[in-house]
Structures are given as structure tokens and as C-alpha cells.
Scaffold this motif. Structure first.
Motif, PDB file in Angstrom:
ATOM      1  N   ASP A  14       0.841  -1.202   0.000  1.00 57.10           N
ATOM      2  CA  ASP A  14       0.000   0.000   0.000  1.00 57.10           C
ATOM      3  C   ASP A  14       0.875   1.251   0.000  1.00 57.10           C
ATOM      4  OD1 ASP A  14      -2.114  -1.760   0.199  1.00 57.10           O
ATOM      5  OD2 ASP A  14      -2.651  -1.203   2.241  1.00 57.10           O
ATOM      6  N   CYS A  15       1.884   1.239   0.843  1.00 56.22           N
ATOM      7  CA  CYS A  15       2.763   2.404   0.976  1.00 56.22           C
ATOM      8  C   CYS A  15       3.627   2.596  -0.259  1.00 56.22           C
ATOM      9  CB  CYS A  15       3.611   2.267   2.237  1.00 56.22           C
ATOM     10  SG  CYS A  15       2.580   2.188   3.727  1.00 56.22           S
ATOM     11  N   VAL A  16       4.047   1.505  -0.857  1.00 54.55           N
ATOM     12  CA  VAL A  16       4.832   1.595  -2.098  1.00 54.55           C
ATOM     13  C   VAL A  16       3.984   2.240  -3.187  1.00 54.55           C
ATOM     14  CG1 VAL A  16       5.985   0.282  -3.913  1.00 54.55           C
ATOM     15  CG2 VAL A  16       6.297  -0.379  -1.526  1.00 54.55           C
ATOM     16  N   ILE A  17       2.763   1.760  -3.332  1.00 55.54           N
ATOM     17  CA  ILE A  17       1.874   2.300  -4.368  1.00 55.54           C
ATOM     18  C   ILE A  17       1.570   3.770  -4.090  1.00 55.54           C
ATOM     19  CG2 ILE A  17      -0.466   2.176  -5.320  1.00 55.54           C
ATOM     20  CD1 ILE A  17      -0.256  -0.909  -4.972  1.00 55.54           C
ATOM     21  N   LEU A  18       1.240   4.105  -2.852  1.00 56.53           N
ATOM     22  CA  LEU A  18       0.967   5.504  -2.517  1.00 56.53           C
ATOM     23  C   LEU A  18       2.199   6.377  -2.776  1.00 56.53           C
ATOM     24  CD1 LEU A  18      -1.158   5.086   0.735  1.00 56.53           C
ATOM     25  CD2 LEU A  18      -1.967   5.848  -1.524  1.00 56.53           C
ATOM     26  N   GLY A  19       3.380   5.852  -2.469  1.00 56.34           N
ATOM     27  CA  GLY A  19       4.607   6.596  -2.741  1.00 56.34           C
ATOM     28  C   GLY A  19       4.782   6.879  -4.227  1.00 56.34           C
ATOM     29  N   SER A  31      -1.665  11.829   3.426  1.00 58.55           N
ATOM     30  CA  SER A  31      -1.517  11.868   4.891  1.00 58.55           C
ATOM     31  C   SER A  31      -1.092  10.498   5.419  1.00 58.55           C
ATOM     32  CB  SER A  31      -2.826  12.285   5.555  1.00 58.55           C
ATOM     33  OG  SER A  31      -3.140  13.603   5.216  1.00 58.55           O
ATOM     34  N   TYR A  32      -1.707   9.449   4.894  1.00 54.50           N
ATOM     35  CA  TYR A  32      -1.364   8.084   5.301  1.00 54.50           C
ATOM     36  C   TYR A  32       0.102   7.787   4.985  1.00 54.50           C
ATOM     37  CZ  TYR A  32      -1.743   2.989   5.728  1.00 54.50           C
ATOM     38  OH  TYR A  32      -1.568   1.681   6.101  1.00 54.50           O
ATOM     39  N   LEU A  33       0.538   8.167   3.790  1.00 52.73           N
ATOM     40  CA  LEU A  33       1.926   7.958   3.382  1.00 52.73           C
ATOM     41  C   LEU A  33       2.875   8.730   4.301  1.00 52.73           C
ATOM     42  CD1 LEU A  33       4.052   6.852   1.367  1.00 52.73           C
ATOM     43  CD2 LEU A  33       3.602   8.893  -0.029  1.00 52.73           C
ATOM     44  N   LYS A  34       2.554   9.970   4.594  1.00 58.01           N
ATOM     45  CA  LYS A  34       3.410  10.785   5.467  1.00 58.01           C
ATOM     46  C   LYS A  34       3.481  10.190   6.876  1.00 58.01           C
ATOM     47  CE  LYS A  34       3.040  15.115   2.980  1.00 58.01           C
ATOM     48  NZ  LYS A  34       2.590  16.503   2.970  1.00 58.01           N
ATOM     49  N   GLU A  35       2.365   9.670   7.356  1.00 53.78           N
ATOM     50  CA  GLU A  35       2.342   9.027   8.670  1.00 53.78           C
ATOM     51  C   GLU A  35       3.228   7.780   8.662  1.00 53.78           C
ATOM     52  OE1 GLU A  35      -0.925   6.949  11.647  1.00 53.78           O
ATOM     53  OE2 GLU A  35      -1.629   8.377  10.143  1.00 53.78           O
ATOM     54  N   TRP A  36       3.123   6.985   7.619  1.00 56.88           N
ATOM     55  CA  TRP A  36       3.950   5.770   7.504  1.00 56.88           C
ATOM     56  C   TRP A  36       5.435   6.125   7.445  1.00 56.88           C
ATOM     57  CZ3 TRP A  36       6.895   4.164   3.126  1.00 56.88           C
ATOM     58  CH2 TRP A  36       7.497   2.919   3.296  1.00 56.88           C
ATOM     59  N   LEU A  37       5.782   7.183   6.762  1.00 55.58           N
ATOM     60  CA  LEU A  37       7.184   7.587   6.646  1.00 55.58           C
ATOM     61  C   LEU A  37       7.786   7.965   8.002  1.00 55.58           C
ATOM     62  CD1 LEU A  37       7.015   9.633   3.334  1.00 55.58           C
ATOM     63  CD2 LEU A  37       8.219   7.465   3.687  1.00 55.58           C
ATOM     64  N   GLN A  38       6.953   8.344   8.959  1.00 51.47           N
ATOM     65  CA  GLN A  38       7.435   8.721  10.289  1.00 51.47           C
ATOM     66  C   GLN A  38       7.638   7.529  11.213  1.00 51.47           C
ATOM     67  OE1 GLN A  38       4.862  11.766  11.891  1.00 51.47           O
ATOM     68  NE2 GLN A  38       4.984  12.972  10.028  1.00 51.47           N
ATOM     69  N   VAL A  39       7.043   6.399  10.872  1.00 50.92           N
ATOM     70  CA  VAL A  39       7.127   5.201  11.715  1.00 50.92           C
ATOM     71  C   VAL A  39       8.508   4.564  11.531  1.00 50.92           C
ATOM     72  CG1 VAL A  39       6.151   2.889  12.085  1.00 50.92           C
ATOM     73  CG2 VAL A  39       4.647   4.828  11.578  1.00 50.92           C
ATOM     74  N   PRO A  40       9.162   4.138  12.615  1.00 52.79           N
ATOM     75  CA  PRO A  40      10.469   3.477  12.466  1.00 52.79           C
ATOM     76  C   PRO A  40      10.383   2.228  11.578  1.00 52.79           C
ATOM     77  CG  PRO A  40      10.033   3.979  14.774  1.00 52.79           C
ATOM     78  CD  PRO A  40       8.762   4.254  14.021  1.00 52.79           C
ATOM     79  N   VAL A  41      11.464   1.942  10.897  1.00 52.59           N
ATOM     80  CA  VAL A  41      11.550   0.759  10.034  1.00 52.59           C
ATOM     81  C   VAL A  41      11.430  -0.490  10.902  1.00 52.59           C
ATOM     82  CG1 VAL A  41      13.092  -0.544   8.506  1.00 52.59           C
ATOM     83  CG2 VAL A  41      12.962   1.957   8.331  1.00 52.59           C
ATOM     84  N   GLU A  42      10.579  -1.420  10.488  1.00 53.99           N
ATOM     85  CA  GLU A  42      10.399  -2.663  11.242  1.00 53.99           C
ATOM     86  C   GLU A  42      11.591  -3.592  11.060  1.00 53.99           C
ATOM     87  OE1 GLU A  42       6.690  -4.621  10.385  1.00 53.99           O
ATOM     88  OE2 GLU A  42       5.604  -2.722  10.527  1.00 53.99           O
ATOM     89  N   ARG A  43      11.997  -3.771   9.833  1.00 53.83           N
ATOM     90  CA  ARG A  43      13.159  -4.624   9.556  1.00 53.83           C
ATOM     91  C   ARG A  43      13.602  -4.417   8.116  1.00 53.83           C
ATOM     92  NH1 ARG A  43       9.000  -8.882   9.324  1.00 53.83           N
ATOM     93  NH2 ARG A  43       8.917  -9.569   7.180  1.00 53.83           N
ATOM     94  N   ASP A  44      14.881  -4.551   7.926  1.00 51.62           N
ATOM     95  CA  ASP A  44      15.449  -4.561   6.588  1.00 51.62           C
ATOM     96  C   ASP A  44      15.896  -5.986   6.337  1.00 51.62           C
ATOM     97  OD1 ASP A  44      15.223  -1.851   5.774  1.00 51.62           O
ATOM     98  OD2 ASP A  44      16.888  -1.318   7.093  1.00 51.62           O
TER      99      ASP A  44
END
Length: 181
Positions: free
Chosen positions: A8-13, A80-93
Motif C-alpha cells: 500500500d505504501c509503495v503504491i501511494l509513494g 496523509s497516510y503515506l506521510k504518517e507511515w514515513l514517520q514510523v520506524p523501520v520494522e526490519r530490513d
């Protein structure tokens, strides 16, 4: 933030930069994003439908020459959803390479089989590196056109440095395996 699906975030990006069809989204994933992210049509189209249903994206008919063509764009809520996701720490690489998996169990196949996989990996990297170098040149020449380009450049430069390290590793790994012959 609820547990989001990364697709979802990739597509929104991607939609945050330009309106795209599902086909164009897949094409971007297979070119620009392929070095660090991927998705199939089977995951893209259901995700698009859900994003539209949730009001994070909208679709419009962009038919050309009697051919059906659905064009997607990001909504204010999606941005807004994308911007919120960008603020969340990375779960794992993650690093997932079948080449490394086969090398990990390489004792069963022996050194020549391992060198075969290393050579194939090296050839793949050597084929793809020029694309990254070309992208780097293009981005450096258009930095002033769009702030987005500096972020694209960061990912391209990471890829270039990583690919150079992969090539160095291939040489060292082949040497180590061939010393044992």
C-alpha cells in the motif's frame, strides 16, 4: 498507525509523484524499485482496489483508442497516510538472496557448483550496474527540477555502493573456493 501492508505504501509513494495505471506501477517496480522492492500484478491490483475503497487513492477512466485504461491518483487522505507511515520506524530490513542460501549449503554441492552460482550472481550484477550508473548521472543532472530527485539519488547511490561491494565479494569468494581445489 494500524498494521499497514508495505505494498500500500509503495503504491501511494509512486502515486505521490504522478498518476499511474496498474501496469505503470508494475513497470516502476520492475525498473526503479527492483533493486530493493518488488511486487507482482497479483498483489498490485488488489492493493489498488483496497486503496480506492479506503479513500487513499482514486481511479478514473483514461480510455484511449477504445482501450480500457484505469488511472490511479493519490488522495489527500492517501498523502496523509503515506506521510504518517514515513514517520514510523523501520520494522526490519531484509536481505534475501537465493545465491547466498545455496552457498550456505554449498558443502553438499561442492566448490565448482558454488563458483557456478557466484559467477551467475556476478554476471547479473555486472548487467545491472550500468543501469544504476546511468540513473545516477541523470539524477545528478536534474536535481534542481524536483526535490524528489535527491531522494531517488540516495537510493541509487546505495545500490551502486552495494553492487561494487558484491563484485568485490564475488572475487574474494571465488578465490577462497578455488584455493581449496
Amino acid at each position: 498507525m494500524a498494521v499497514e501492508k508495505k505494498i500500500d505504501c509503495v503504491i501511494l509513494g509512486l502515486l505521490s509523484h504522478e498518476d499511474l495505471t496498474g501496469y505503470e506501477i508494475k513497470k516502476r517496480m520492475d525498473t526503479s524499485l527492483k533493486y530493493f522492492w518488488g511486487a507482482s500484478y497479483g498483489s498490485i491490483y488488489p492493493a489498488l482496489a483496497e486503496l480506492v475503497e479506503r479513500g487513499l487513492a482514486k481511479k478514473r477512466d483514461g480510455a484511449e483508442n477504445k482501450r480500457s485504461k484505469i488511472i490511479y491518483s493519490i488522495t489527500g487522505a492517501g498523502r496523509s497516510y503515506l506521510k504518517e507511515w514515513l514517520q514510523v520506524p523501520v520494522e526490519r530490513d531484509e536481505l534475501r538472496y537465493e545465491t547466498l542460501l545455496k552457498l550456505f549449503f554449498g558443502n553438499e554441492g561442492g566448490p565448482s557448483q558454488a563458483v557456478f552460482h557466484i559467477d551467475a550472481f556476478q554476471e547479473k550484477i555486472e548487467r545491472e550496474l550500468p543501469y544504476l550508473l546511468g540513473a545516477e548521472d541523470k539524477l545528478k543532472n536534474c536535481m534542481e527540477l524536483d526535490d524528489t530527485h535527491k531522494y531517488y539519488l540516495l537510493t541509487v547511490e546505495f545500490g551502486i555502493k552495494t553492487y561494487h561491494a558484491y563484485l568485490e565479494w564475488c572475487k574474494e569468494a571465488r578465490t577462497l573456493l578455488e584455493e581449496g581445489k
